[in-house]
Each structure stands twice: as C-alpha cells, then as structure tokens.
Write a protein that holds these residues in place. Sequence first.
Motif, mmCIF file in Angstrom:
data_model
loop_
_atom_site.group_PDB
_atom_site.id
_atom_site.type_symbol
_atom_site.label_atom_id
_atom_site.label_comp_id
_atom_site.label_asym_id
_atom_site.label_seq_id
_atom_site.Cartn_x
_atom_site.Cartn_y
_atom_site.Cartn_z
ATOM 1 N N THR A 86 -2.199 57.376 35.525
ATOM 2 C CA THR A 86 -2.841 57.006 36.785
ATOM 3 C C THR A 86 -2.555 55.563 37.193
ATOM 4 O O THR A 86 -3.078 55.090 38.192
ATOM 5 N N ASN A 87 -1.758 54.872 36.395
ATOM 6 C CA ASN A 87 -1.412 53.473 36.684
ATOM 7 C C ASN A 87 -2.644 52.572 36.671
ATOM 8 O O ASN A 87 -2.781 51.676 37.503
ATOM 9 N N ALA A 88 -3.536 52.807 35.725
ATOM 10 C CA ALA A 88 -4.759 52.017 35.602
ATOM 11 C C ALA A 88 -4.526 50.895 34.600
ATOM 12 O O ALA A 88 -4.746 51.046 33.396
ATOM 13 N N GLU A 89 -4.102 49.752 35.089
ATOM 14 C CA GLU A 89 -3.758 48.617 34.237
ATOM 15 C C GLU A 89 -4.924 48.192 33.355
ATOM 16 O O GLU A 89 -4.761 47.944 32.153
ATOM 17 N N PHE A 90 -6.120 48.100 33.946
ATOM 18 C CA PHE A 90 -7.291 47.679 33.184
ATOM 19 C C PHE A 90 -7.563 48.646 32.032
ATOM 20 O O PHE A 90 -7.827 48.224 30.898
ATOM 21 N N GLU A 91 -7.511 49.931 32.303
ATOM 22 C CA GLU A 91 -7.801 50.937 31.277
ATOM 23 C C GLU A 91 -6.783 50.868 30.149
ATOM 24 O O GLU A 91 -7.143 50.926 28.963
ATOM 25 N N TRP A 92 -5.508 50.770 30.499
ATOM 26 C CA TRP A 92 -4.464 50.683 29.478
ATOM 27 C C TRP A 92 -4.645 49.425 28.631
ATOM 28 O O TRP A 92 -4.591 49.473 27.398
ATOM 29 N N ALA A 93 -4.863 48.291 29.277
ATOM 30 C CA ALA A 93 -4.970 47.033 28.544
ATOM 31 C C ALA A 93 -6.201 47.011 27.641
ATOM 32 O O ALA A 93 -6.140 46.569 26.479
ATOM 33 N N GLN A 94 -7.331 47.485 28.150
ATOM 34 C CA GLN A 94 -8.556 47.509 27.346
ATOM 35 C C GLN A 94 -8.382 48.396 26.118
ATOM 36 O O GLN A 94 -8.738 48.013 24.994
ATOM 37 N N HIS A 95 -7.858 49.580 26.313
ATOM 38 C CA HIS A 95 -7.812 50.534 25.195
ATOM 39 C C HIS A 95 -6.589 50.354 24.321
ATOM 40 O O HIS A 95 -6.553 50.902 23.208
ATOM 41 N N TRP A 96 -5.621 49.564 24.764
ATOM 42 C CA TRP A 96 -4.580 49.122 23.839
ATOM 43 C C TRP A 96 -5.245 48.334 22.713
ATOM 44 O O TRP A 96 -4.960 48.545 21.530
ATOM 45 N N LYS A 97 -6.156 47.458 23.080
ATOM 46 C CA LYS A 97 -6.879 46.659 22.095
ATOM 47 C C LYS A 97 -7.793 47.533 21.242
ATOM 48 O O LYS A 97 -7.822 47.411 20.012
ATOM 49 N N VAL A 98 -8.549 48.418 21.889
ATOM 50 C CA VAL A 98 -9.480 49.274 21.156
ATOM 51 C C VAL A 98 -8.736 50.156 20.164
ATOM 52 O O VAL A 98 -9.109 50.255 18.989
ATOM 53 N N ALA A 99 -7.677 50.820 20.632
ATOM 54 C CA ALA A 99 -6.921 51.723 19.762
ATOM 55 C C ALA A 99 -6.330 50.973 18.574
ATOM 56 O O ALA A 99 -6.337 51.470 17.441
ATOM 57 N N GLY A 100 -5.831 49.768 18.825
ATOM 58 C CA GLY A 100 -5.274 48.983 17.731
ATOM 59 C C GLY A 100 -6.329 48.620 16.705
ATOM 60 O O GLY A 100 -6.083 48.677 15.491
#
Length: 202
Positions: A86-100
């Motif tokens: 969906t091209n949701a930059e905020f969602e990707w960036a936030q959960h990149w951190k969470v997933a890591g």
Amino acid sequence: MSADADKVTGVVESDRVGLLSAEDAAAAAVEVGIDPKYLTQPIWTMLLRRPKYARALYSVLTDLLFRNVLPERLRELLIMRIGWATNAEFEWAQHWKVAGQLGVPEADILAVRDWTASDRFDPADRAALRAADEVIAQGAISDETWAALGEHFGEEDLIELVAVLATWYSVSIMVRSLHVPLDEGMQSWPPHGTAPAGRRGD
C-alpha cells in the motif's frame, strides 16, 4: 504502532493535521486512562486530538501485539506486506524496527515485497500472505484462500489473522491519508531507502 515506547525528543511536523504538544498529548492520554509514556510517537500525538478514538485504537493494537495467538513472525510479515503493497512508509518503517526486535530475519521481511517469487515461505506463510493481498485488492479473503488457511490455522488463529489484516490495512489508510510523519531518527523505507517501484506516494 511500535512494540516499544521510545520517546520522540524532536519536533516532527505533519502538513495535514497538527501534532499536539507533549503537554497536551499527555493530558489527553490521562483523560482516557492511558499512561502518557506509551503515547509519545507522532501518530499518537496526532490521534490524541480525538482521545476516545486514540484509546480504542491503542486497545486493539496492544491486544494484537502483546496478547497474540498468531506467531509474532507471521504477524509482522503480514504487516510488512501491507505496508509495502500500500506504499505506507510509516507502517513499513515502524514495523521494520518491531520485526527486527522480535528476531524476524531481515531476509524474510524483504522477501514479502515479492513473496510469490520467494522460497523463504512455507505453505502457511504463503496462504496468509495471499490473504493479505486479497484484502488489499478486493477487501475480503476468497473461498479458495480461506480453505488454504484452514489447513494450517484454527478458528481463533483465523479470527486474529483477519483482525491483523483489517487493523493494519486501516492503519495504512490512516497514516497515508493523515501524512503521519516518521519518528525522529527513523529511516525512510529501511534498509535501502527505496519505496515500492511504480507506486505513487500519498
């Protein structure tokens, strides 16, 4: 929403809805019965302009993040797929951190960008990722995909899986429409800073 409560120390702006000051956000959080220390990120200092909604969303997100029945890895893969598709930059960036932080391998996260071509996912993963794509494309999971999910997940798991898809798809709509800014110091489209090819930013 991040799974931790890092405090945002800088001033971050949005061009659509103003963020509350730290003091006003804290007062709004207390008003609806949430410890202000958990609501310091820009998404919350924006949503606390509507305190009761912020409280309701906070309750749903914390339930799915911390009282989950689905494996954390799968939940994060689904959220990352939604964020990417969906091209949701905020969602990707936030959960990149969470997933890591949860130990999800970086290669798995990156593979969701083109999951159909990847060999990193087992049949349960693939059924769930297909369900995510169907929710994004048509707003519901097809009978065929539901049958595939049923081979791997029980009814409680399936309810949570649908809840994860519906919740973070709605969060994607929200953060793109409100232009929720990234937290201070957060990288855009980690790890390479490259957005989905051919997609228009909102």
